[in-house]
Design an enzyme around this catalytic site. Structure first.
Site, PDB file in Angstrom:
ATOM      1  N   THR A   9      -4.466-182.831 109.214  1.00 61.22           N
ATOM      2  CA  THR A   9      -5.584-183.673 109.968  1.00 61.22           C
ATOM      3  C   THR A   9      -6.916-182.690 110.151  1.00 61.22           C
ATOM      4  O   THR A   9      -7.851-183.157 110.300  1.00 61.22           O
ATOM      5  CB  THR A   9      -5.092-184.119 111.190  1.00 61.22           C
ATOM      6  OG1 THR A   9      -4.450-182.826 111.960  1.00 61.22           O
ATOM      7  CG2 THR A   9      -4.139-185.298 111.133  1.00 61.22           C
ATOM      8  N   SER A  56       0.599-152.101 102.349  1.00 61.69           N
ATOM      9  CA  SER A  56       1.464-153.144 103.385  1.00 61.69           C
ATOM     10  C   SER A  56       2.911-152.550 103.205  1.00 61.69           C
ATOM     11  O   SER A  56       3.468-152.669 102.077  1.00 61.69           O
ATOM     12  CB  SER A  56       1.368-154.402 102.779  1.00 61.69           C
ATOM     13  OG  SER A  56       2.738-155.372 103.189  1.00 61.69           O
ATOM     14  N   SER A  89       2.084-169.108 108.197  1.00 59.65           N
ATOM     15  CA  SER A  89       0.653-168.436 108.216  1.00 59.65           C
ATOM     16  C   SER A  89       0.449-166.962 108.356  1.00 59.65           C
ATOM     17  O   SER A  89       0.052-166.432 108.785  1.00 59.65           O
ATOM     18  CB  SER A  89      -0.040-169.091 109.222  1.00 59.65           C
ATOM     19  OG  SER A  89      -0.402-170.292 109.311  1.00 59.65           O
ATOM     20  N   SER A  90       1.393-166.539 107.272  1.00 63.25           N
ATOM     21  CA  SER A  90       1.341-164.828 107.184  1.00 63.25           C
ATOM     22  C   SER A  90       0.086-164.440 106.651  1.00 63.25           C
ATOM     23  O   SER A  90      -0.426-163.636 106.864  1.00 63.25           O
ATOM     24  CB  SER A  90       2.565-164.574 106.269  1.00 63.25           C
ATOM     25  OG  SER A  90       2.487-165.089 104.985  1.00 63.25           O
ATOM     26  N   ASP A 149      -4.730-173.013 111.361  1.00 66.99           N
ATOM     27  CA  ASP A 149      -4.060-171.409 111.173  1.00 66.99           C
ATOM     28  C   ASP A 149      -4.828-170.379 111.917  1.00 66.99           C
ATOM     29  O   ASP A 149      -4.089-169.777 112.873  1.00 66.99           O
ATOM     30  CB  ASP A 149      -3.539-171.261 109.852  1.00 66.99           C
ATOM     31  CG  ASP A 149      -2.805-172.379 109.097  1.00 66.99           C
ATOM     32  OD1 ASP A 149      -2.490-173.323 109.988  1.00 66.99           O
ATOM     33  OD2 ASP A 149      -2.518-172.219 107.829  1.00 66.99           O
TER      34      ASP A 149
HETATM   35  C1  GLA Z   1      -1.838-175.254 106.000  1.00 69.28           C
HETATM   36  C2  GLA Z   1      -3.522-175.106 105.990  1.00 69.28           C
HETATM   37  C3  GLA Z   1      -4.150-175.644 107.400  1.00 69.28           C
HETATM   38  C4  GLA Z   1      -3.353-177.290 107.694  1.00 69.28           C
HETATM   39  C5  GLA Z   1      -1.994-177.168 107.342  1.00 69.28           C
HETATM   40  C6  GLA Z   1      -1.614-178.806 107.311  1.00 69.28           C
HETATM   41  O1  GLA Z   1      -1.467-174.457 106.881  1.00 69.28           O
HETATM   42  O2  GLA Z   1      -3.839-173.626 106.145  1.00 69.28           O
HETATM   43  O3  GLA Z   1      -5.385-175.453 107.617  1.00 69.28           O
HETATM   44  O4  GLA Z   1      -4.081-177.786 106.781  1.00 69.28           O
HETATM   45  O5  GLA Z   1      -1.601-176.414 106.171  1.00 69.28           O
HETATM   46  O6  GLA Z   1      -1.458-179.266 108.427  1.00 69.28           O
END
Ligand code: GLA
Length: 386
Positions: free
Chosen positions: A34, A66, A127-128, A173
């Site tokens: 969304t 890293s 979200s690494s 994220d």
């Molecule tokens: C990834 C993207 C976010 C979002 C999600 C789905 O994590 O980085 O911005 O769009 O997918 O909700």
């Protein structure tokens, strides 16, 4: 952990680290796909994340290392050469943030040595990469005393991902990672960037993250494809409606105007975004009313919509979620993040968590052929200097 990382820094760079920073990963409870449609999301920061140790240099070299990608060794970059370079691999994420800062007039005049270590499973959809980006932003602000607040660090990080890396992600994220707060999820309106924190009191239940261990292979191109399909649907709706984003519509308004969307696939994508946005608002209300069961039902509906209308789940995520739904003590379960592999998020009553992990794990392995990993999530604070 930090002492161990300081020792590694010394071994790699032969000098001591001066400062240590941390940026979390995130898990989204509801509100998926969304955030690039002007809708609401409800993520939280987790206590897993990325550590960054740093020492400023007097010359114009930045050295990236890293501990998660030891085999790539030290990656050297000149500060006047902030261009995408596929040979620099993961280091393009922090490079992209430096590039985004410079575009906003925040030029760095000397280099640094930096070591990253992340304990977020890579490619798991927690979200690494956004975590590395926001960590870099917090480092730059501190090191060069830039006058930038967290919201703008978040925006620079998203810009790096969009324009430097080439993934057209929304802001969720980076926002969750920058603005996270212990024990709270945040309801973020991605259209206005207004947000509020909601205490996550689950009264005897826990948030359990399960990693399908399916690598998110073609995820980035599929992600951009979904985004383009939403844009096509919006354009069709705009031939009659005065709207700037899909999520300005509610369910009834969508159904009334659905005929305007010429392509049926694009109509399904729009339907997901619009219903999911409304579900997110309902879910936050449910939580306020301490109606955890309703919250769980909305999570389940979210998964069904991501599976059938948005088509971003796949056999691994569907199997993991469908097994979870059948387990005693499960209040709700859905995929989280972009999809195409990655993780699920479930709310499980505390006394059932152990059995949940054991039994879901066994059934997943027998159906898919390899194991899933489970984490009982703790909600932590956003990116910061330690
Ligand atoms: C990834 C993207 C976010 C979002 C999600 C789905 O994590 O980085 O911005 O769009 O997918 O909700």
């Amino acid at each position: 952990m930090i002492n161990k990382l300081k020792n590694i820094f010394k071994k790699v760079y032969t000098v001591e680290a001066e400062k240590v920073f941390f940026a979390p990963g995130r898990v989204n409870l509801i509100g998926e796909h969304t955030d690039y449609n002007g809708g609401n999301v409800f993520p939280c920061a987790i206590t897993f994340g990325t550590y960054a140790l740093i020492r400023k240099r007097n010359d114009k070299i930045i050295r990236f290392y890293s501990d998660n990608f030891k085999e790539l060794g030290i990656i050297d970059v000149n500060i006047d050469d902030m261009e995408y370079n596929s040979e620099h691999d993961w280091a393009n994420y922090p490079k992209g943030v430096i590039w985004a800062f410079e575009k906003k007039g925040m030029k760095i005049d000397s280099g640094f040595d930096i070591l990253f270590y992340g304990n977020i499973p890579n490619g798991a959809g927690l979200s690494s990469s956004a975590s590395i980006e926001v960590a870099t932003g917090v480092v730059l602000k501190d090191l060069y005393e830039f006058n930038i607040d967290m919201i703008n660090i978040v925006k620079c990080s998203q810009e790096a991902e969009n324009k430097f890396i080439g993934v057209n992600c929304g802001i969720m994220d980076q926002f969750a990672i920058g603005m996270g707060k212990k024990d709270c999820a945040m309801l973020l309106d991605t259209n206005t960037l207004k947000y509020e924190y909601a205490n996550i009191v689950l009264d005897g239940a826990s948030i359990v993250i399960a990693n399908t261990n399916k690598r998110r292979g073609l995820a980035d191109s599929k992600y951009n494809e979904r985004r383009a399909e939403c844009e096509t649907a919006l354009k069709d709706l705009q031939t009659v409606l005065k709207i700037n984003s899909l999520c300005e519509l509610n369910e009834e308004e969508f159904e009334k105007n659905r005929y305007l969307i010429k392509d049926e696939v694009c109509a399904k994508r729009a339907k997901h975004a619009i219903y999911e946005n409304q579900r997110t608002l309902k879910a936050v209300k449910a939580l306020e009313n301490k109606d955890i069961d309703l919250f769980g039902k909305l999570m389940n509906q979210s998964h069904v919509s991501l599976r059938d209308d948005y088509e971003v789940t796949g056999i691994e995520l569907d199997t993991l979620v469908e097994i979870s739904w059948e387990m005693p003590g499960v209040i709700g379960s859905r995929m989280t993040g972009a999809g195409f592999g990655g993780c699920t998020v479930s709310i499980v009553k505390d006394e059932f968590v152990e059995d949940f992990i054991k039994n879901v794990g066994a059934e997943y392995k027998s159906k898919i052929g390899y194991t899933a990993e489970f984490y009982v999530a703790q909600i932590g604070d956003g990116a910061r200097k330690l």
